[in-house]
Design an enzyme around this catalytic site. Structure first.
Site, PDB file in Angstrom:
ATOM      1  N   LYS A  64       0.864  -1.168  -0.118  1.00  0.00           N
ATOM      2  CA  LYS A  64       0.126  -0.043   0.153  1.00  0.00           C
ATOM      3  C   LYS A  64       0.892   1.264   0.134  1.00  0.00           C
ATOM      4  CE  LYS A  64      -0.371  -0.573   4.953  1.00  0.00           C
ATOM      5  NZ  LYS A  64      -1.304  -1.162   5.945  1.00  0.00           N
ATOM      6  N   TYR A 290      16.118  30.274   6.661  1.00  0.00           N
ATOM      7  CA  TYR A 290      14.764  31.157   7.080  1.00  0.00           C
ATOM      8  C   TYR A 290      14.857  31.246   8.560  1.00  0.00           C
ATOM      9  CZ  TYR A 290      12.374  30.544   2.517  1.00  0.00           C
ATOM     10  OH  TYR A 290      12.003  30.672   1.239  1.00  0.00           O
TER      11      TYR A 290
HETATM   12  C1  LIG Z   1      -0.407  -2.319   6.616  1.00  0.00           C
HETATM   13  C2  LIG Z   1      -0.992  -3.528   6.885  1.00  0.00           C
HETATM   14  C3  LIG Z   1       0.017  -4.516   6.975  1.00  0.00           C
HETATM   15  C4  LIG Z   1       1.477  -4.625   7.081  1.00  0.00           C
HETATM   16  O1  LIG Z   1       2.076  -3.968   8.382  1.00  0.00           O
HETATM   17  P1  LIG Z   1       3.636  -3.992   8.614  1.00  0.00           P
HETATM   18  O2  LIG Z   1       3.397  -3.452  10.072  1.00  0.00           O
HETATM   19  O3  LIG Z   1       4.034  -2.757   7.686  1.00  0.00           O
HETATM   20  O4  LIG Z   1       4.236  -5.239   8.385  1.00  0.00           O
HETATM   21  C5  LIG Z   1      -0.552  -5.917   7.302  1.00  0.00           C
HETATM   22  N1  LIG Z   1      -1.981  -6.055   7.493  1.00  0.00           N
HETATM   23  C6  LIG Z   1      -2.716  -4.719   7.367  1.00  0.00           C
HETATM   24  C7  LIG Z   1      -4.263  -4.979   7.454  1.00  0.00           C
HETATM   25  C8  LIG Z   1      -2.114  -3.566   7.128  1.00  0.00           C
HETATM   26  O5  LIG Z   1      -3.064  -2.696   7.187  1.00  0.00           O
END
Ligand SMILES: *Cc1c(COP(=O)(O)O)cnc(C)c1O
Length: 403
Positions: A64, A290
């Site tokens: 994601k 700045y």
């Molecule tokens: C983001 C997510 C993961 C992965 O999590 P990590 O801690 O990055 O391994 C797994 N399951 C769900 C539902 C997520 O939203």
């Protein structure tokens, strides 16, 4: 097919506006030396580490947020070829982007927001994670109307995260709804842990027990999913009981530890580098940046690098963070600005315009070798490494390389 707006413009006889650019600059287009290098061998290595921990469970890599900022298409292609069983994303549009890029592996869409786009889900051969019974009705309707075969779904149980999912007390209603919905097939049952990263084993076990209970309740009504899954990176690495049939590692795939302590086997996949573009002498009392929030306490040499907060180098690192030049740390001085940042190179003999400057990752040079991890930056900024990785903006081109 969607119409290319450029072609649409020419068909109407209007002049072509030259405003659309590729989302990621090609090497030849990249003038600025600021870029993120994504090490594909590190991704494959981390997948092997996680797969070994998964001990036979399927591995669905979580890509994601554009693959945690690494570029989901390039990463997905690499991991698919390296044997990942599937890919998980949060958004429907993230999944479609991967399908359009030719990814064939199963794709799980976990974020729960589908609007009225169930047709897109079916057309792109995606597996949605449903979290309420209304979604089940909507998808069943779509399958009936489109004459599609039964759609595989995963259903999320809220075992204690308090975010998305069917509440344990509603599982009997879920079972009943599934029994009367031949349009869908329960491919997976999942849950998500609230406290895996802190290794709060008691909390993990409580959530797992509720998940087991939900599984049994479904089984009593004759409903048995093909796979069950719960583990993110932390649970995959730390809690064998949570691995079940499938694991969902995200951050570990990118070589970053989900825990406070490092995981030595993992290799960070992203390195962000730029080059010093200017160098000046600052007299005692002279200000930098700045607000002149830094003033030279001694005659100083201050270098400028072409990367700022609009690239994801957080303004919170003003007068706090450091970068690597010639293999050694150079402290950030003054306020990080939108496109540029200044660093104190007074103690780095030989530092010159054109020197490589590493903002994230490792560097070796004439003065030593060191590395700056996402974990360290997260500590300085009071956030988590997940936010560090996903904050690298699209203005920073990603370059994919074998080591
Ligand atoms: C983001 C997510 C993961 C992965 O999590 P990590 O801690 O990055 O391994 C797994 N399951 C769900 C539902 C997520 O939203």
């Amino acid at each position: 097919m969607t119409m290319n707006p450029l072609l649409a413009g020419s068909a109407l006889g209007t002049p072509l506006p030259r405003v659309l650019r590729p989302q990621r600059a090609l090497p030849a287009d990249t003038v600025r030396p600021t870029r993120a290098e994504i090490n594909l061998a590190a991704l494959r290595h981390n997948l092997r580490v996680v797969a070994r921990q998964a001990a036979g469970a399927e591995v669905y890599c979580v890509l994601k947020a554009d693959g945690y900022g690494h570029g989901s298409k390039g990463v997905a292609r690499t991991l698919e070829r390296a044997g990942a069983h599937g890919i998980a994303v949060a958004l429907l549009e993230e999944a479609i982007e991967l399908r359009d890029a030719g990814i064939r592996a199963p794709i799980l869409v976990m974020g729960g927001t589908f609007g009225r786009s169930w047709g897109e889900v079916l057309r792109h051969d995606l597996v949605p994670v449903l979290h309420d019974l209304g979604q089940l009705d909507e998808l069943a309707d779509e399958v009936r109307h489109s004459g599609s075969p039964a759609a595989p779904i995963h259903v999320k149980i809220d075992s204690g995260m308090g975010r998305l999912g069917v509440a344990p007390r509603d599982v009997p209603r879920l079972a009943e709804a599934l029994r009367f919905a031949p349009e869908v097939r329960l491919d997976g049952l999942m849950t998500h842990f609230a406290c895996a990263d802190t290794r709060d084993v008691e909390s993990l076990e409580r959530q797992l027990a509720l998940f087991e209970e939900a599984t049994r309740e479904l089984a009593r009504q004759g409903i048995v999913p093909r796979v069950r899954h719960a583990a993110n990176s932390a649970a995959t690495l730390a809690l064998p009981a949570a691995r079940l049939d499938l694991v969902r590692p995200g951050i570990a795939i990118f070589g970053v530890s989900p825990f406070d302590a490092p995981v030595s086997e993992l290799r960070p996949a992203m390195r962000i580098r730029t080059e010093l573009v200017a160098l000046r002498e600052i007299a005692i009392g002279g200000g930098v940046g700045y607000g002149a929030t830094w003033r030279a306490a001694r005659p100083s040499r201050v270098a400028t690098l072409p990367m700022g907060y609009a690239d994801g180098l957080s303004r919170g690192l003003s007068n706090r963070g450091s970068v690597l030049v010639r293999g050694r740390r150079a402290p950030i001085v003054g306020a990080v600005s939108m496109d540029m940042t200044m660093v104190d190179v007074t103690d780095l003999p030989g530092a010159a315009v054109g020197d490589e400057c590493v903002v994230l990752g490792a560097q070796s040079g004439p003065l030593g070798s060191d590395s700056i991890g996402a974990e360290e930056l997260a500590g300085l900024l009071g956030t988590v490494p997940w936010e560090i990785l996903t904050s690298v903006s699209r203005r920073v081109p990603r370059f994919y390389r074998e080591p």
